[in-house]
Design an enzyme around this catalytic site. Sequence first.
Site, short mmCIF file in Angstrom:
data_model
loop_
_atom_site.label_atom_id
_atom_site.label_comp_id
_atom_site.label_asym_id
_atom_site.label_seq_id
_atom_site.Cartn_x
_atom_site.Cartn_y
_atom_site.Cartn_z
N ASP A 84 1.11 2.39 8.96
CA ASP A 84 0.75 1.94 10.08
C ASP A 84 1.93 1.99 11.08
O ASP A 84 1.43 1.64 12.34
CB ASP A 84 0.49 0.37 9.95
CG ASP A 84 -0.75 -0.01 8.68
OD1 ASP A 84 -1.54 1.02 8.65
OD2 ASP A 84 -0.75 -0.99 8.55
N ASP A 125 6.16 -7.56 5.51
CA ASP A 125 6.01 -8.92 4.54
C ASP A 125 7.09 -8.58 3.44
O ASP A 125 7.84 -9.37 3.04
CB ASP A 125 4.71 -9.00 3.97
CG ASP A 125 3.76 -9.70 4.72
OD1 ASP A 125 4.40 -10.35 5.99
OD2 ASP A 125 2.65 -9.86 4.57
N LYS A 155 8.63 1.15 4.91
CA LYS A 155 7.63 1.88 4.22
C LYS A 155 6.23 1.20 5.06
O LYS A 155 5.90 -0.10 5.08
CB LYS A 155 7.46 1.82 2.84
CG LYS A 155 6.22 2.41 2.35
CD LYS A 155 5.31 1.32 1.49
CE LYS A 155 4.75 0.03 2.27
NZ LYS A 155 3.96 -0.75 1.46
N THR A 156 5.47 2.09 5.56
CA THR A 156 4.01 1.75 5.99
C THR A 156 3.33 2.69 6.79
O THR A 156 3.97 2.99 7.90
CB THR A 156 3.63 0.29 6.57
OG1 THR A 156 2.65 0.14 7.08
CG2 THR A 156 4.80 -0.01 7.65
N GLY A 168 0.85 -1.12 -0.05
CA GLY A 168 -0.25 -0.13 0.18
C GLY A 168 0.80 1.14 0.00
O GLY A 168 1.92 1.24 0.52
N ARG A 228 0.46 -5.93 -4.51
CA ARG A 228 0.77 -6.59 -3.05
C ARG A 228 1.49 -8.13 -3.42
O ARG A 228 1.44 -8.93 -2.69
CB ARG A 228 -0.45 -6.95 -2.40
CG ARG A 228 -0.75 -5.45 -1.89
CD ARG A 228 -2.12 -5.43 -0.84
NE ARG A 228 -2.61 -4.46 -0.48
CZ ARG A 228 -2.15 -3.68 0.33
NH1 ARG A 228 -1.22 -4.20 1.30
NH2 ARG A 228 -2.75 -2.56 0.71
#
Lengths: 568, 568
Positions: free
Chosen positions: B228, B199, B225-226, B104, B168
């Site tokens: 979240d 992941d 990267k994220t 994402g 993804r």
Amino acid sequence: MSPAIATNDLPVTQYEESLIPILLPSDIYGEFQSNRLNHTPPLPSILKNPFRVVDGPATTAAGNPNEIAKLFPNLYGQPSVSLVPGHSEVKGQSLKVGVVFSGGQAPGGHNVITGIFDYLQERARGSTLYGFKGGPAGIMSCKYVKLTAELIYPYRNQGGFHMICSSRDKIETPEQLKQAEETVKKLDLDGLVIIGGDDSNTNACVLAENFRSKNMKTQVIGCPKTIDGDLKCKEVPISFGFDTACKIYSEMIGNAMIDARSTGKYYHFIRLMGRAASHITLECALQTHPNIAIIGEEVAAKNRTMKNITIYIADIICKRMELGFNYGVIILSEGLIDFIPEVKQLIAELNEILAHDVVDEAGMWKGKLRGQSRELFEFLPRPIQEQLLLERDPHGNVQVAKIETEKMLIQMVETELDQRKQRGAYKGQFQGKPHFFGYEGRCGFPTNFDANYCYALGYVTGILLHSGKTGLISSVSNLTAPVDEWTVGGTPLTSLMDVERRHGKFKPVIKKAMVDLEGAPMKKFASLRDDWALKNRYISPGPIQFVGPFANDINHTVMLELGAQFLF
Amino acid sequence: MSPAIATNDLPVTQYEESLIPILLPSDIYGEFQSNRLNHTPPLPSILKNPFRVVDGPATTAAGNPNEIAKLFPNLYGQPSVSLVPGHSEVKGQSLKVGVVFSGGQAPGGHNVITGIFDYLQERARGSTLYGFKGGPAGIMSCKYVKLTAELIYPYRNQGGFHMICSSRDKIETPEQLKQAEETVKKLDLDGLVIIGGDDSNTNACVLAENFRSKNMKTQVIGCPKTIDGDLKCKEVPISFGFDTACKIYSEMIGNAMIDARSTGKYYHFIRLMGRAASHITLECALQTHPNIAIIGEEVAAKNRTMKNITIYIADIICKRMELGFNYGVIILSEGLIDFIPEVKQLIAELNEILAHDVVDEAGMWKGKLRGQSRELFEFLPRPIQEQLLLERDPHGNVQVAKIETEKMLIQMVETELDQRKQRGAYKGQFQGKPHFFGYEGRCGFPTNFDANYCYALGYVTGILLHSGKTGLISSVSNLTAPVDEWTVGGTPLTSLMDVERRHGKFKPVIKKAMVDLEGAPMKKFASLRDDWALKNRYISPGPIQFVGPFANDINHTVMLELGAQFLF
């Protein structure tokens, strides 16, 4: 990051107690909030130098002038007023003024109050400003707070209406008018300022007429507030809050566009706040260039059906697929459904049927729907059908407002595309993502434009009261020029009015300014939308900036309506 | 407002064609977008002067080191590296490097690529940078574009991943690994950079091990990267994008708070993106001070039930009512439902029952649910029950992700309050307003922090490749200091790994960094939340600013985790 300031030095508040402000001692301000307190809205130069208030020619009404003249015998025909350089005949006497917020929030409201306050402080020393608490109900119940510099200070350039809060009450019945009279007499008010939308300003005019008819001294001035942008006329180019709300929504739309493009597989269906008019949708379209923007006024004018809209969207999705774009952004206004003639008809029939008949499982009841309504009902996705049948208001009526139009459209487009897929006319994978942008835009920090515009509106409101005017709406114009060159004045509320016939009586109304299909913003949009539909002309305008090169940008609607020429 | 720039001078794009970039000739940029191109991210001073790469001591693994050592025999135990002032032994030879976005979007991704590119231009002249298109699938199918200064330029400091897009996919099976080998051989790659989350970085490590085991020259470096914020460790204080996303959500939450307070009658229930960890919810709570923030990790640790959560919220609503506050703001994370042990159990049972039994109208099937699950099912609002039974994925499983947790909670709290009302324990009028803030935060313009952090991450990635390193994740630390003082290096991916047993085999995983209930951000929150619950300590942080005094603010989570002391 340094510590946030605590406003512990401010007086204690209880809603219940008059004369005590609403900011709580427990309130703390973030650094950004504190910093915005330092913004000093510049005044137009006309207000910084000696000026006088001059009357223009007599006015009429927006429609049915004879009826308006009968309804407002003491106000009808008043001239518009404007300020010109010169020496004022206004005496420096002090005033007692009350102010109220009426209706939904719009960014900048606090600055209107600040503008009134500063005017009174600077030009009418010894004046008193009261804030009625909790909207017009506060006038009727005489709940108010005396607004002082200390109390007003923490609200400068802040969003929201929480300094004195608001509500949607109206002052209409003879009893309510009586209560209002008692309050203004009790407080010995020279002036009452109503900050509100079309309904609230109609109410302001009714109050002004009522006070004058009774030879009371209280003057009433309205201020144009609503994020929907549907309260405007020649002298009032825009209502405050529209600029900020559209920029907040456009920031989010722009982000969703970048997301759509990066992911390559979603269609974002974004519903925007605003039930009555589609100005917000149109402005956001001009700011961001979505693939599709549905303008309710056009849907109504062209008598479009749900099926038309569905096919229009599906056609564009199919064409985009052929160009390799399986994504897109579609914006629509909250009130879209109210613009579709066949939907209105279906809902009227449903209300009738649901009031008198049993809705049988087998669907026999549907026989009572007329041909077109039945066809539409069958066309609607199942969950929407259920919502129409099950969720009703206390009067048993279908709750149109609760329908999530963006989800309904996604379901309808999905069904249409599935059918096309079966006959080989569409090969993509449609995935719709619903959004509603609403509450997060009503209470943002006002843009510099809204902050400055509201401050000027408040300041001129003070002048209008000081000059003995009543039944006017404050106006600030020439908004595309630098603030210094803005012009200010007041426009008779009766000149904005027409009548509607309700329950056999004429009722005065300020007509909502709907999107003009021949206006410059709509024409600009119409000339570009086919290009935006298929190509990716997305613009991501980013978050509102308060300093730097973008800090004083003005929305496209105002720019275009005031005749500014600029490229997109 | 001056005309937006058209990027017509850029080459034409088709996804299908390799070596042709994705920006379309039809793209136009808004003024703000154009202006952001001018931001030049500052480099840490270590990168502006002569430096050398030094190895630290050998590393182990986050868990089960023996298994990790077996899974990564060529990489296990590698030292962390850091940069120190001095003269480099790195030769100035040119490199061929490929880069890919995986998963994402997160604001700042384009600046990682820019940083790599600029490093190669400045310190490894003659190098080539390829961008794999459409995520890891682009590696497997060898779809790429050669990234040039002209192509990269329009993406500097812009949100999104649309320069080369993302997906993804994973590169896992022997066949997929073979395809990746063929691609890196075909392009003669010295390095491959994988910009992704936990992941994707696990996948980066698998690729690095695979290439090395076959004596291939291609090194692999990961970048954290994220939005979240759940990929972090000692050397990698935060993943990029978290700062921007949290600030965008906090702006909206702050606006909703002002709205709640001004209106005085709504409880806003705001669900925030992020399924696995609650860092976003916690950070937004620290930025805005909501009345309630529900942290999934705490719910799981304390074995909370839906009923517990409902009562917790209802209790606070009742207490606030007594204080005169019939409004509030409640935030929760998208993944909340996954944290509730009893919900997991119910869903497992439902999947089992739905796979084998008929769901009879009379509800006989419910007899198959175990006691607690049946109780929970009966406790859930009707629409949620239906959603659980009707909406299933292609494998027939209940779609937990589709449940709108904020709406579910509103319904449950409403039911609870109705019951209290009947027994006289609650006198208010509860009105919940649901919100989901998600997509609009993933693709905003990166804050200056994210823009600068990403640029440094990209730059150091170039250095790690140039120094012959593989199987590392780029790291930039000391982030609470000015950029000049940031430290940089690389950390072995194996040191972040543990194993999970899946289908009877050990599988390497980078464990998600969940909210640490004993960590500084959670402790700060826990110490303040009771105060926030009842009093109004709302903070409205306003929109992200790119110039002015707030342009370089850093999120609270990073500040607190890195030990910064500051007041709220």
